[in-house]
Write an enzyme that holds these catalytic residues in place. Structure first.
Site, PDB file in Angstrom:
ATOM      1  N   HIS A  14      64.646 -35.653 -50.524  1.00  0.00           N
ATOM      2  CA  HIS A  14      63.674 -36.671 -50.907  1.00  0.00           C
ATOM      3  C   HIS A  14      62.608 -36.807 -49.842  1.00  0.00           C
ATOM      4  O   HIS A  14      62.644 -36.165 -48.796  1.00  0.00           O
ATOM      5  CB  HIS A  14      64.347 -38.027 -51.200  1.00  0.00           C
ATOM      6  CG  HIS A  14      64.769 -38.819 -50.008  1.00  0.00           C
ATOM      7  ND1 HIS A  14      65.128 -40.138 -50.063  1.00  0.00           N
ATOM      8  CD2 HIS A  14      64.890 -38.471 -48.692  1.00  0.00           C
ATOM      9  CE1 HIS A  14      65.446 -40.576 -48.866  1.00  0.00           C
ATOM     10  NE2 HIS A  14      65.319 -39.592 -48.020  1.00  0.00           N
ATOM     11  N   HIS A  39      63.257 -33.382 -46.941  1.00  0.00           N
ATOM     12  CA  HIS A  39      64.443 -33.221 -46.093  1.00  0.00           C
ATOM     13  C   HIS A  39      65.627 -33.630 -46.948  1.00  0.00           C
ATOM     14  O   HIS A  39      65.460 -34.258 -48.002  1.00  0.00           O
ATOM     15  CB  HIS A  39      64.354 -34.115 -44.849  1.00  0.00           C
ATOM     16  CG  HIS A  39      64.318 -35.557 -45.208  1.00  0.00           C
ATOM     17  ND1 HIS A  39      63.175 -36.184 -45.614  1.00  0.00           N
ATOM     18  CD2 HIS A  39      65.312 -36.482 -45.315  1.00  0.00           C
ATOM     19  CE1 HIS A  39      63.453 -37.430 -45.936  1.00  0.00           C
ATOM     20  NE2 HIS A  39      64.752 -37.646 -45.773  1.00  0.00           N
TER      21      HIS A  39
HETATM   22 NI    NI Z   1      65.663 -39.544 -45.988  1.00  0.00          NI
END
Ligand code: NI
Length: 136
Positions: A14, A39
């Site tokens: 996200h 990430h």
């Molecule tokens: Ni995060």
């Protein structure tokens, strides 16, 4: 009343970002969760149901059936997904935070429980941070 909890895991990507804010402000508020190219997190999901144990089976709910339900309605959609882009039950204009995810996961599961009630959705984003939702 007895509370039964099932743990499931999923991994997802996200990014937390408010488009009307500067890069500096986004970094200040969201830290590494505002990294440009996404990430991932290894999420631990705890689903708790409540009810009275069945006199014959001793179950509040069959934990294997609860696992199957969580996979079908929640983790099959979230696992290895981009939470900003890929998941039908996450609105595109909503920050995919752990706090928002617990509410959405509750809505995915609650209508499918018949013989017991949903009590809590607890979601760990890291071992030190989790959000919990009790339906109110
Ligand atoms: Ni995060």
């Amino acid at each position: 009343m007895v509370y039964l909890t099932r743990r499931e895991r999923f991994n997802a990507a996200h990014k937390l970002w408010v488009k009307d804010w500067s890069k500096k402000k986004n970094k200040a508020v969201f830290g590494k969760c505002a990294n440009k190219n996404w990430h991932g997190h290894n999420y631990d999901l705890f689903v708790t149901v409540k009810g009275t144990p069945d006199p014959l089976t001793g179950f509040v709910m069959d934990a294997k059936k609860l696992s199957t339900l969580i996979k079908k309605e929640v983790t099959d959609h979230l696992d290895h997904a981009n939470l900003n882009l890929d998941v039908k039950f996450i609105p595109k204009d909503l920050q995919p935070t752990t706090e928002n995810l617990v509410i959405l996961i509750w809505k995915q599961l609650a209508p499918h429980l018949k013989d017991c009630q949903l009590h809590a959705i607890k979601l760990y984003e890291t071992e030190n941070i989790f959000a919990e939702y009790l339906g109110e």
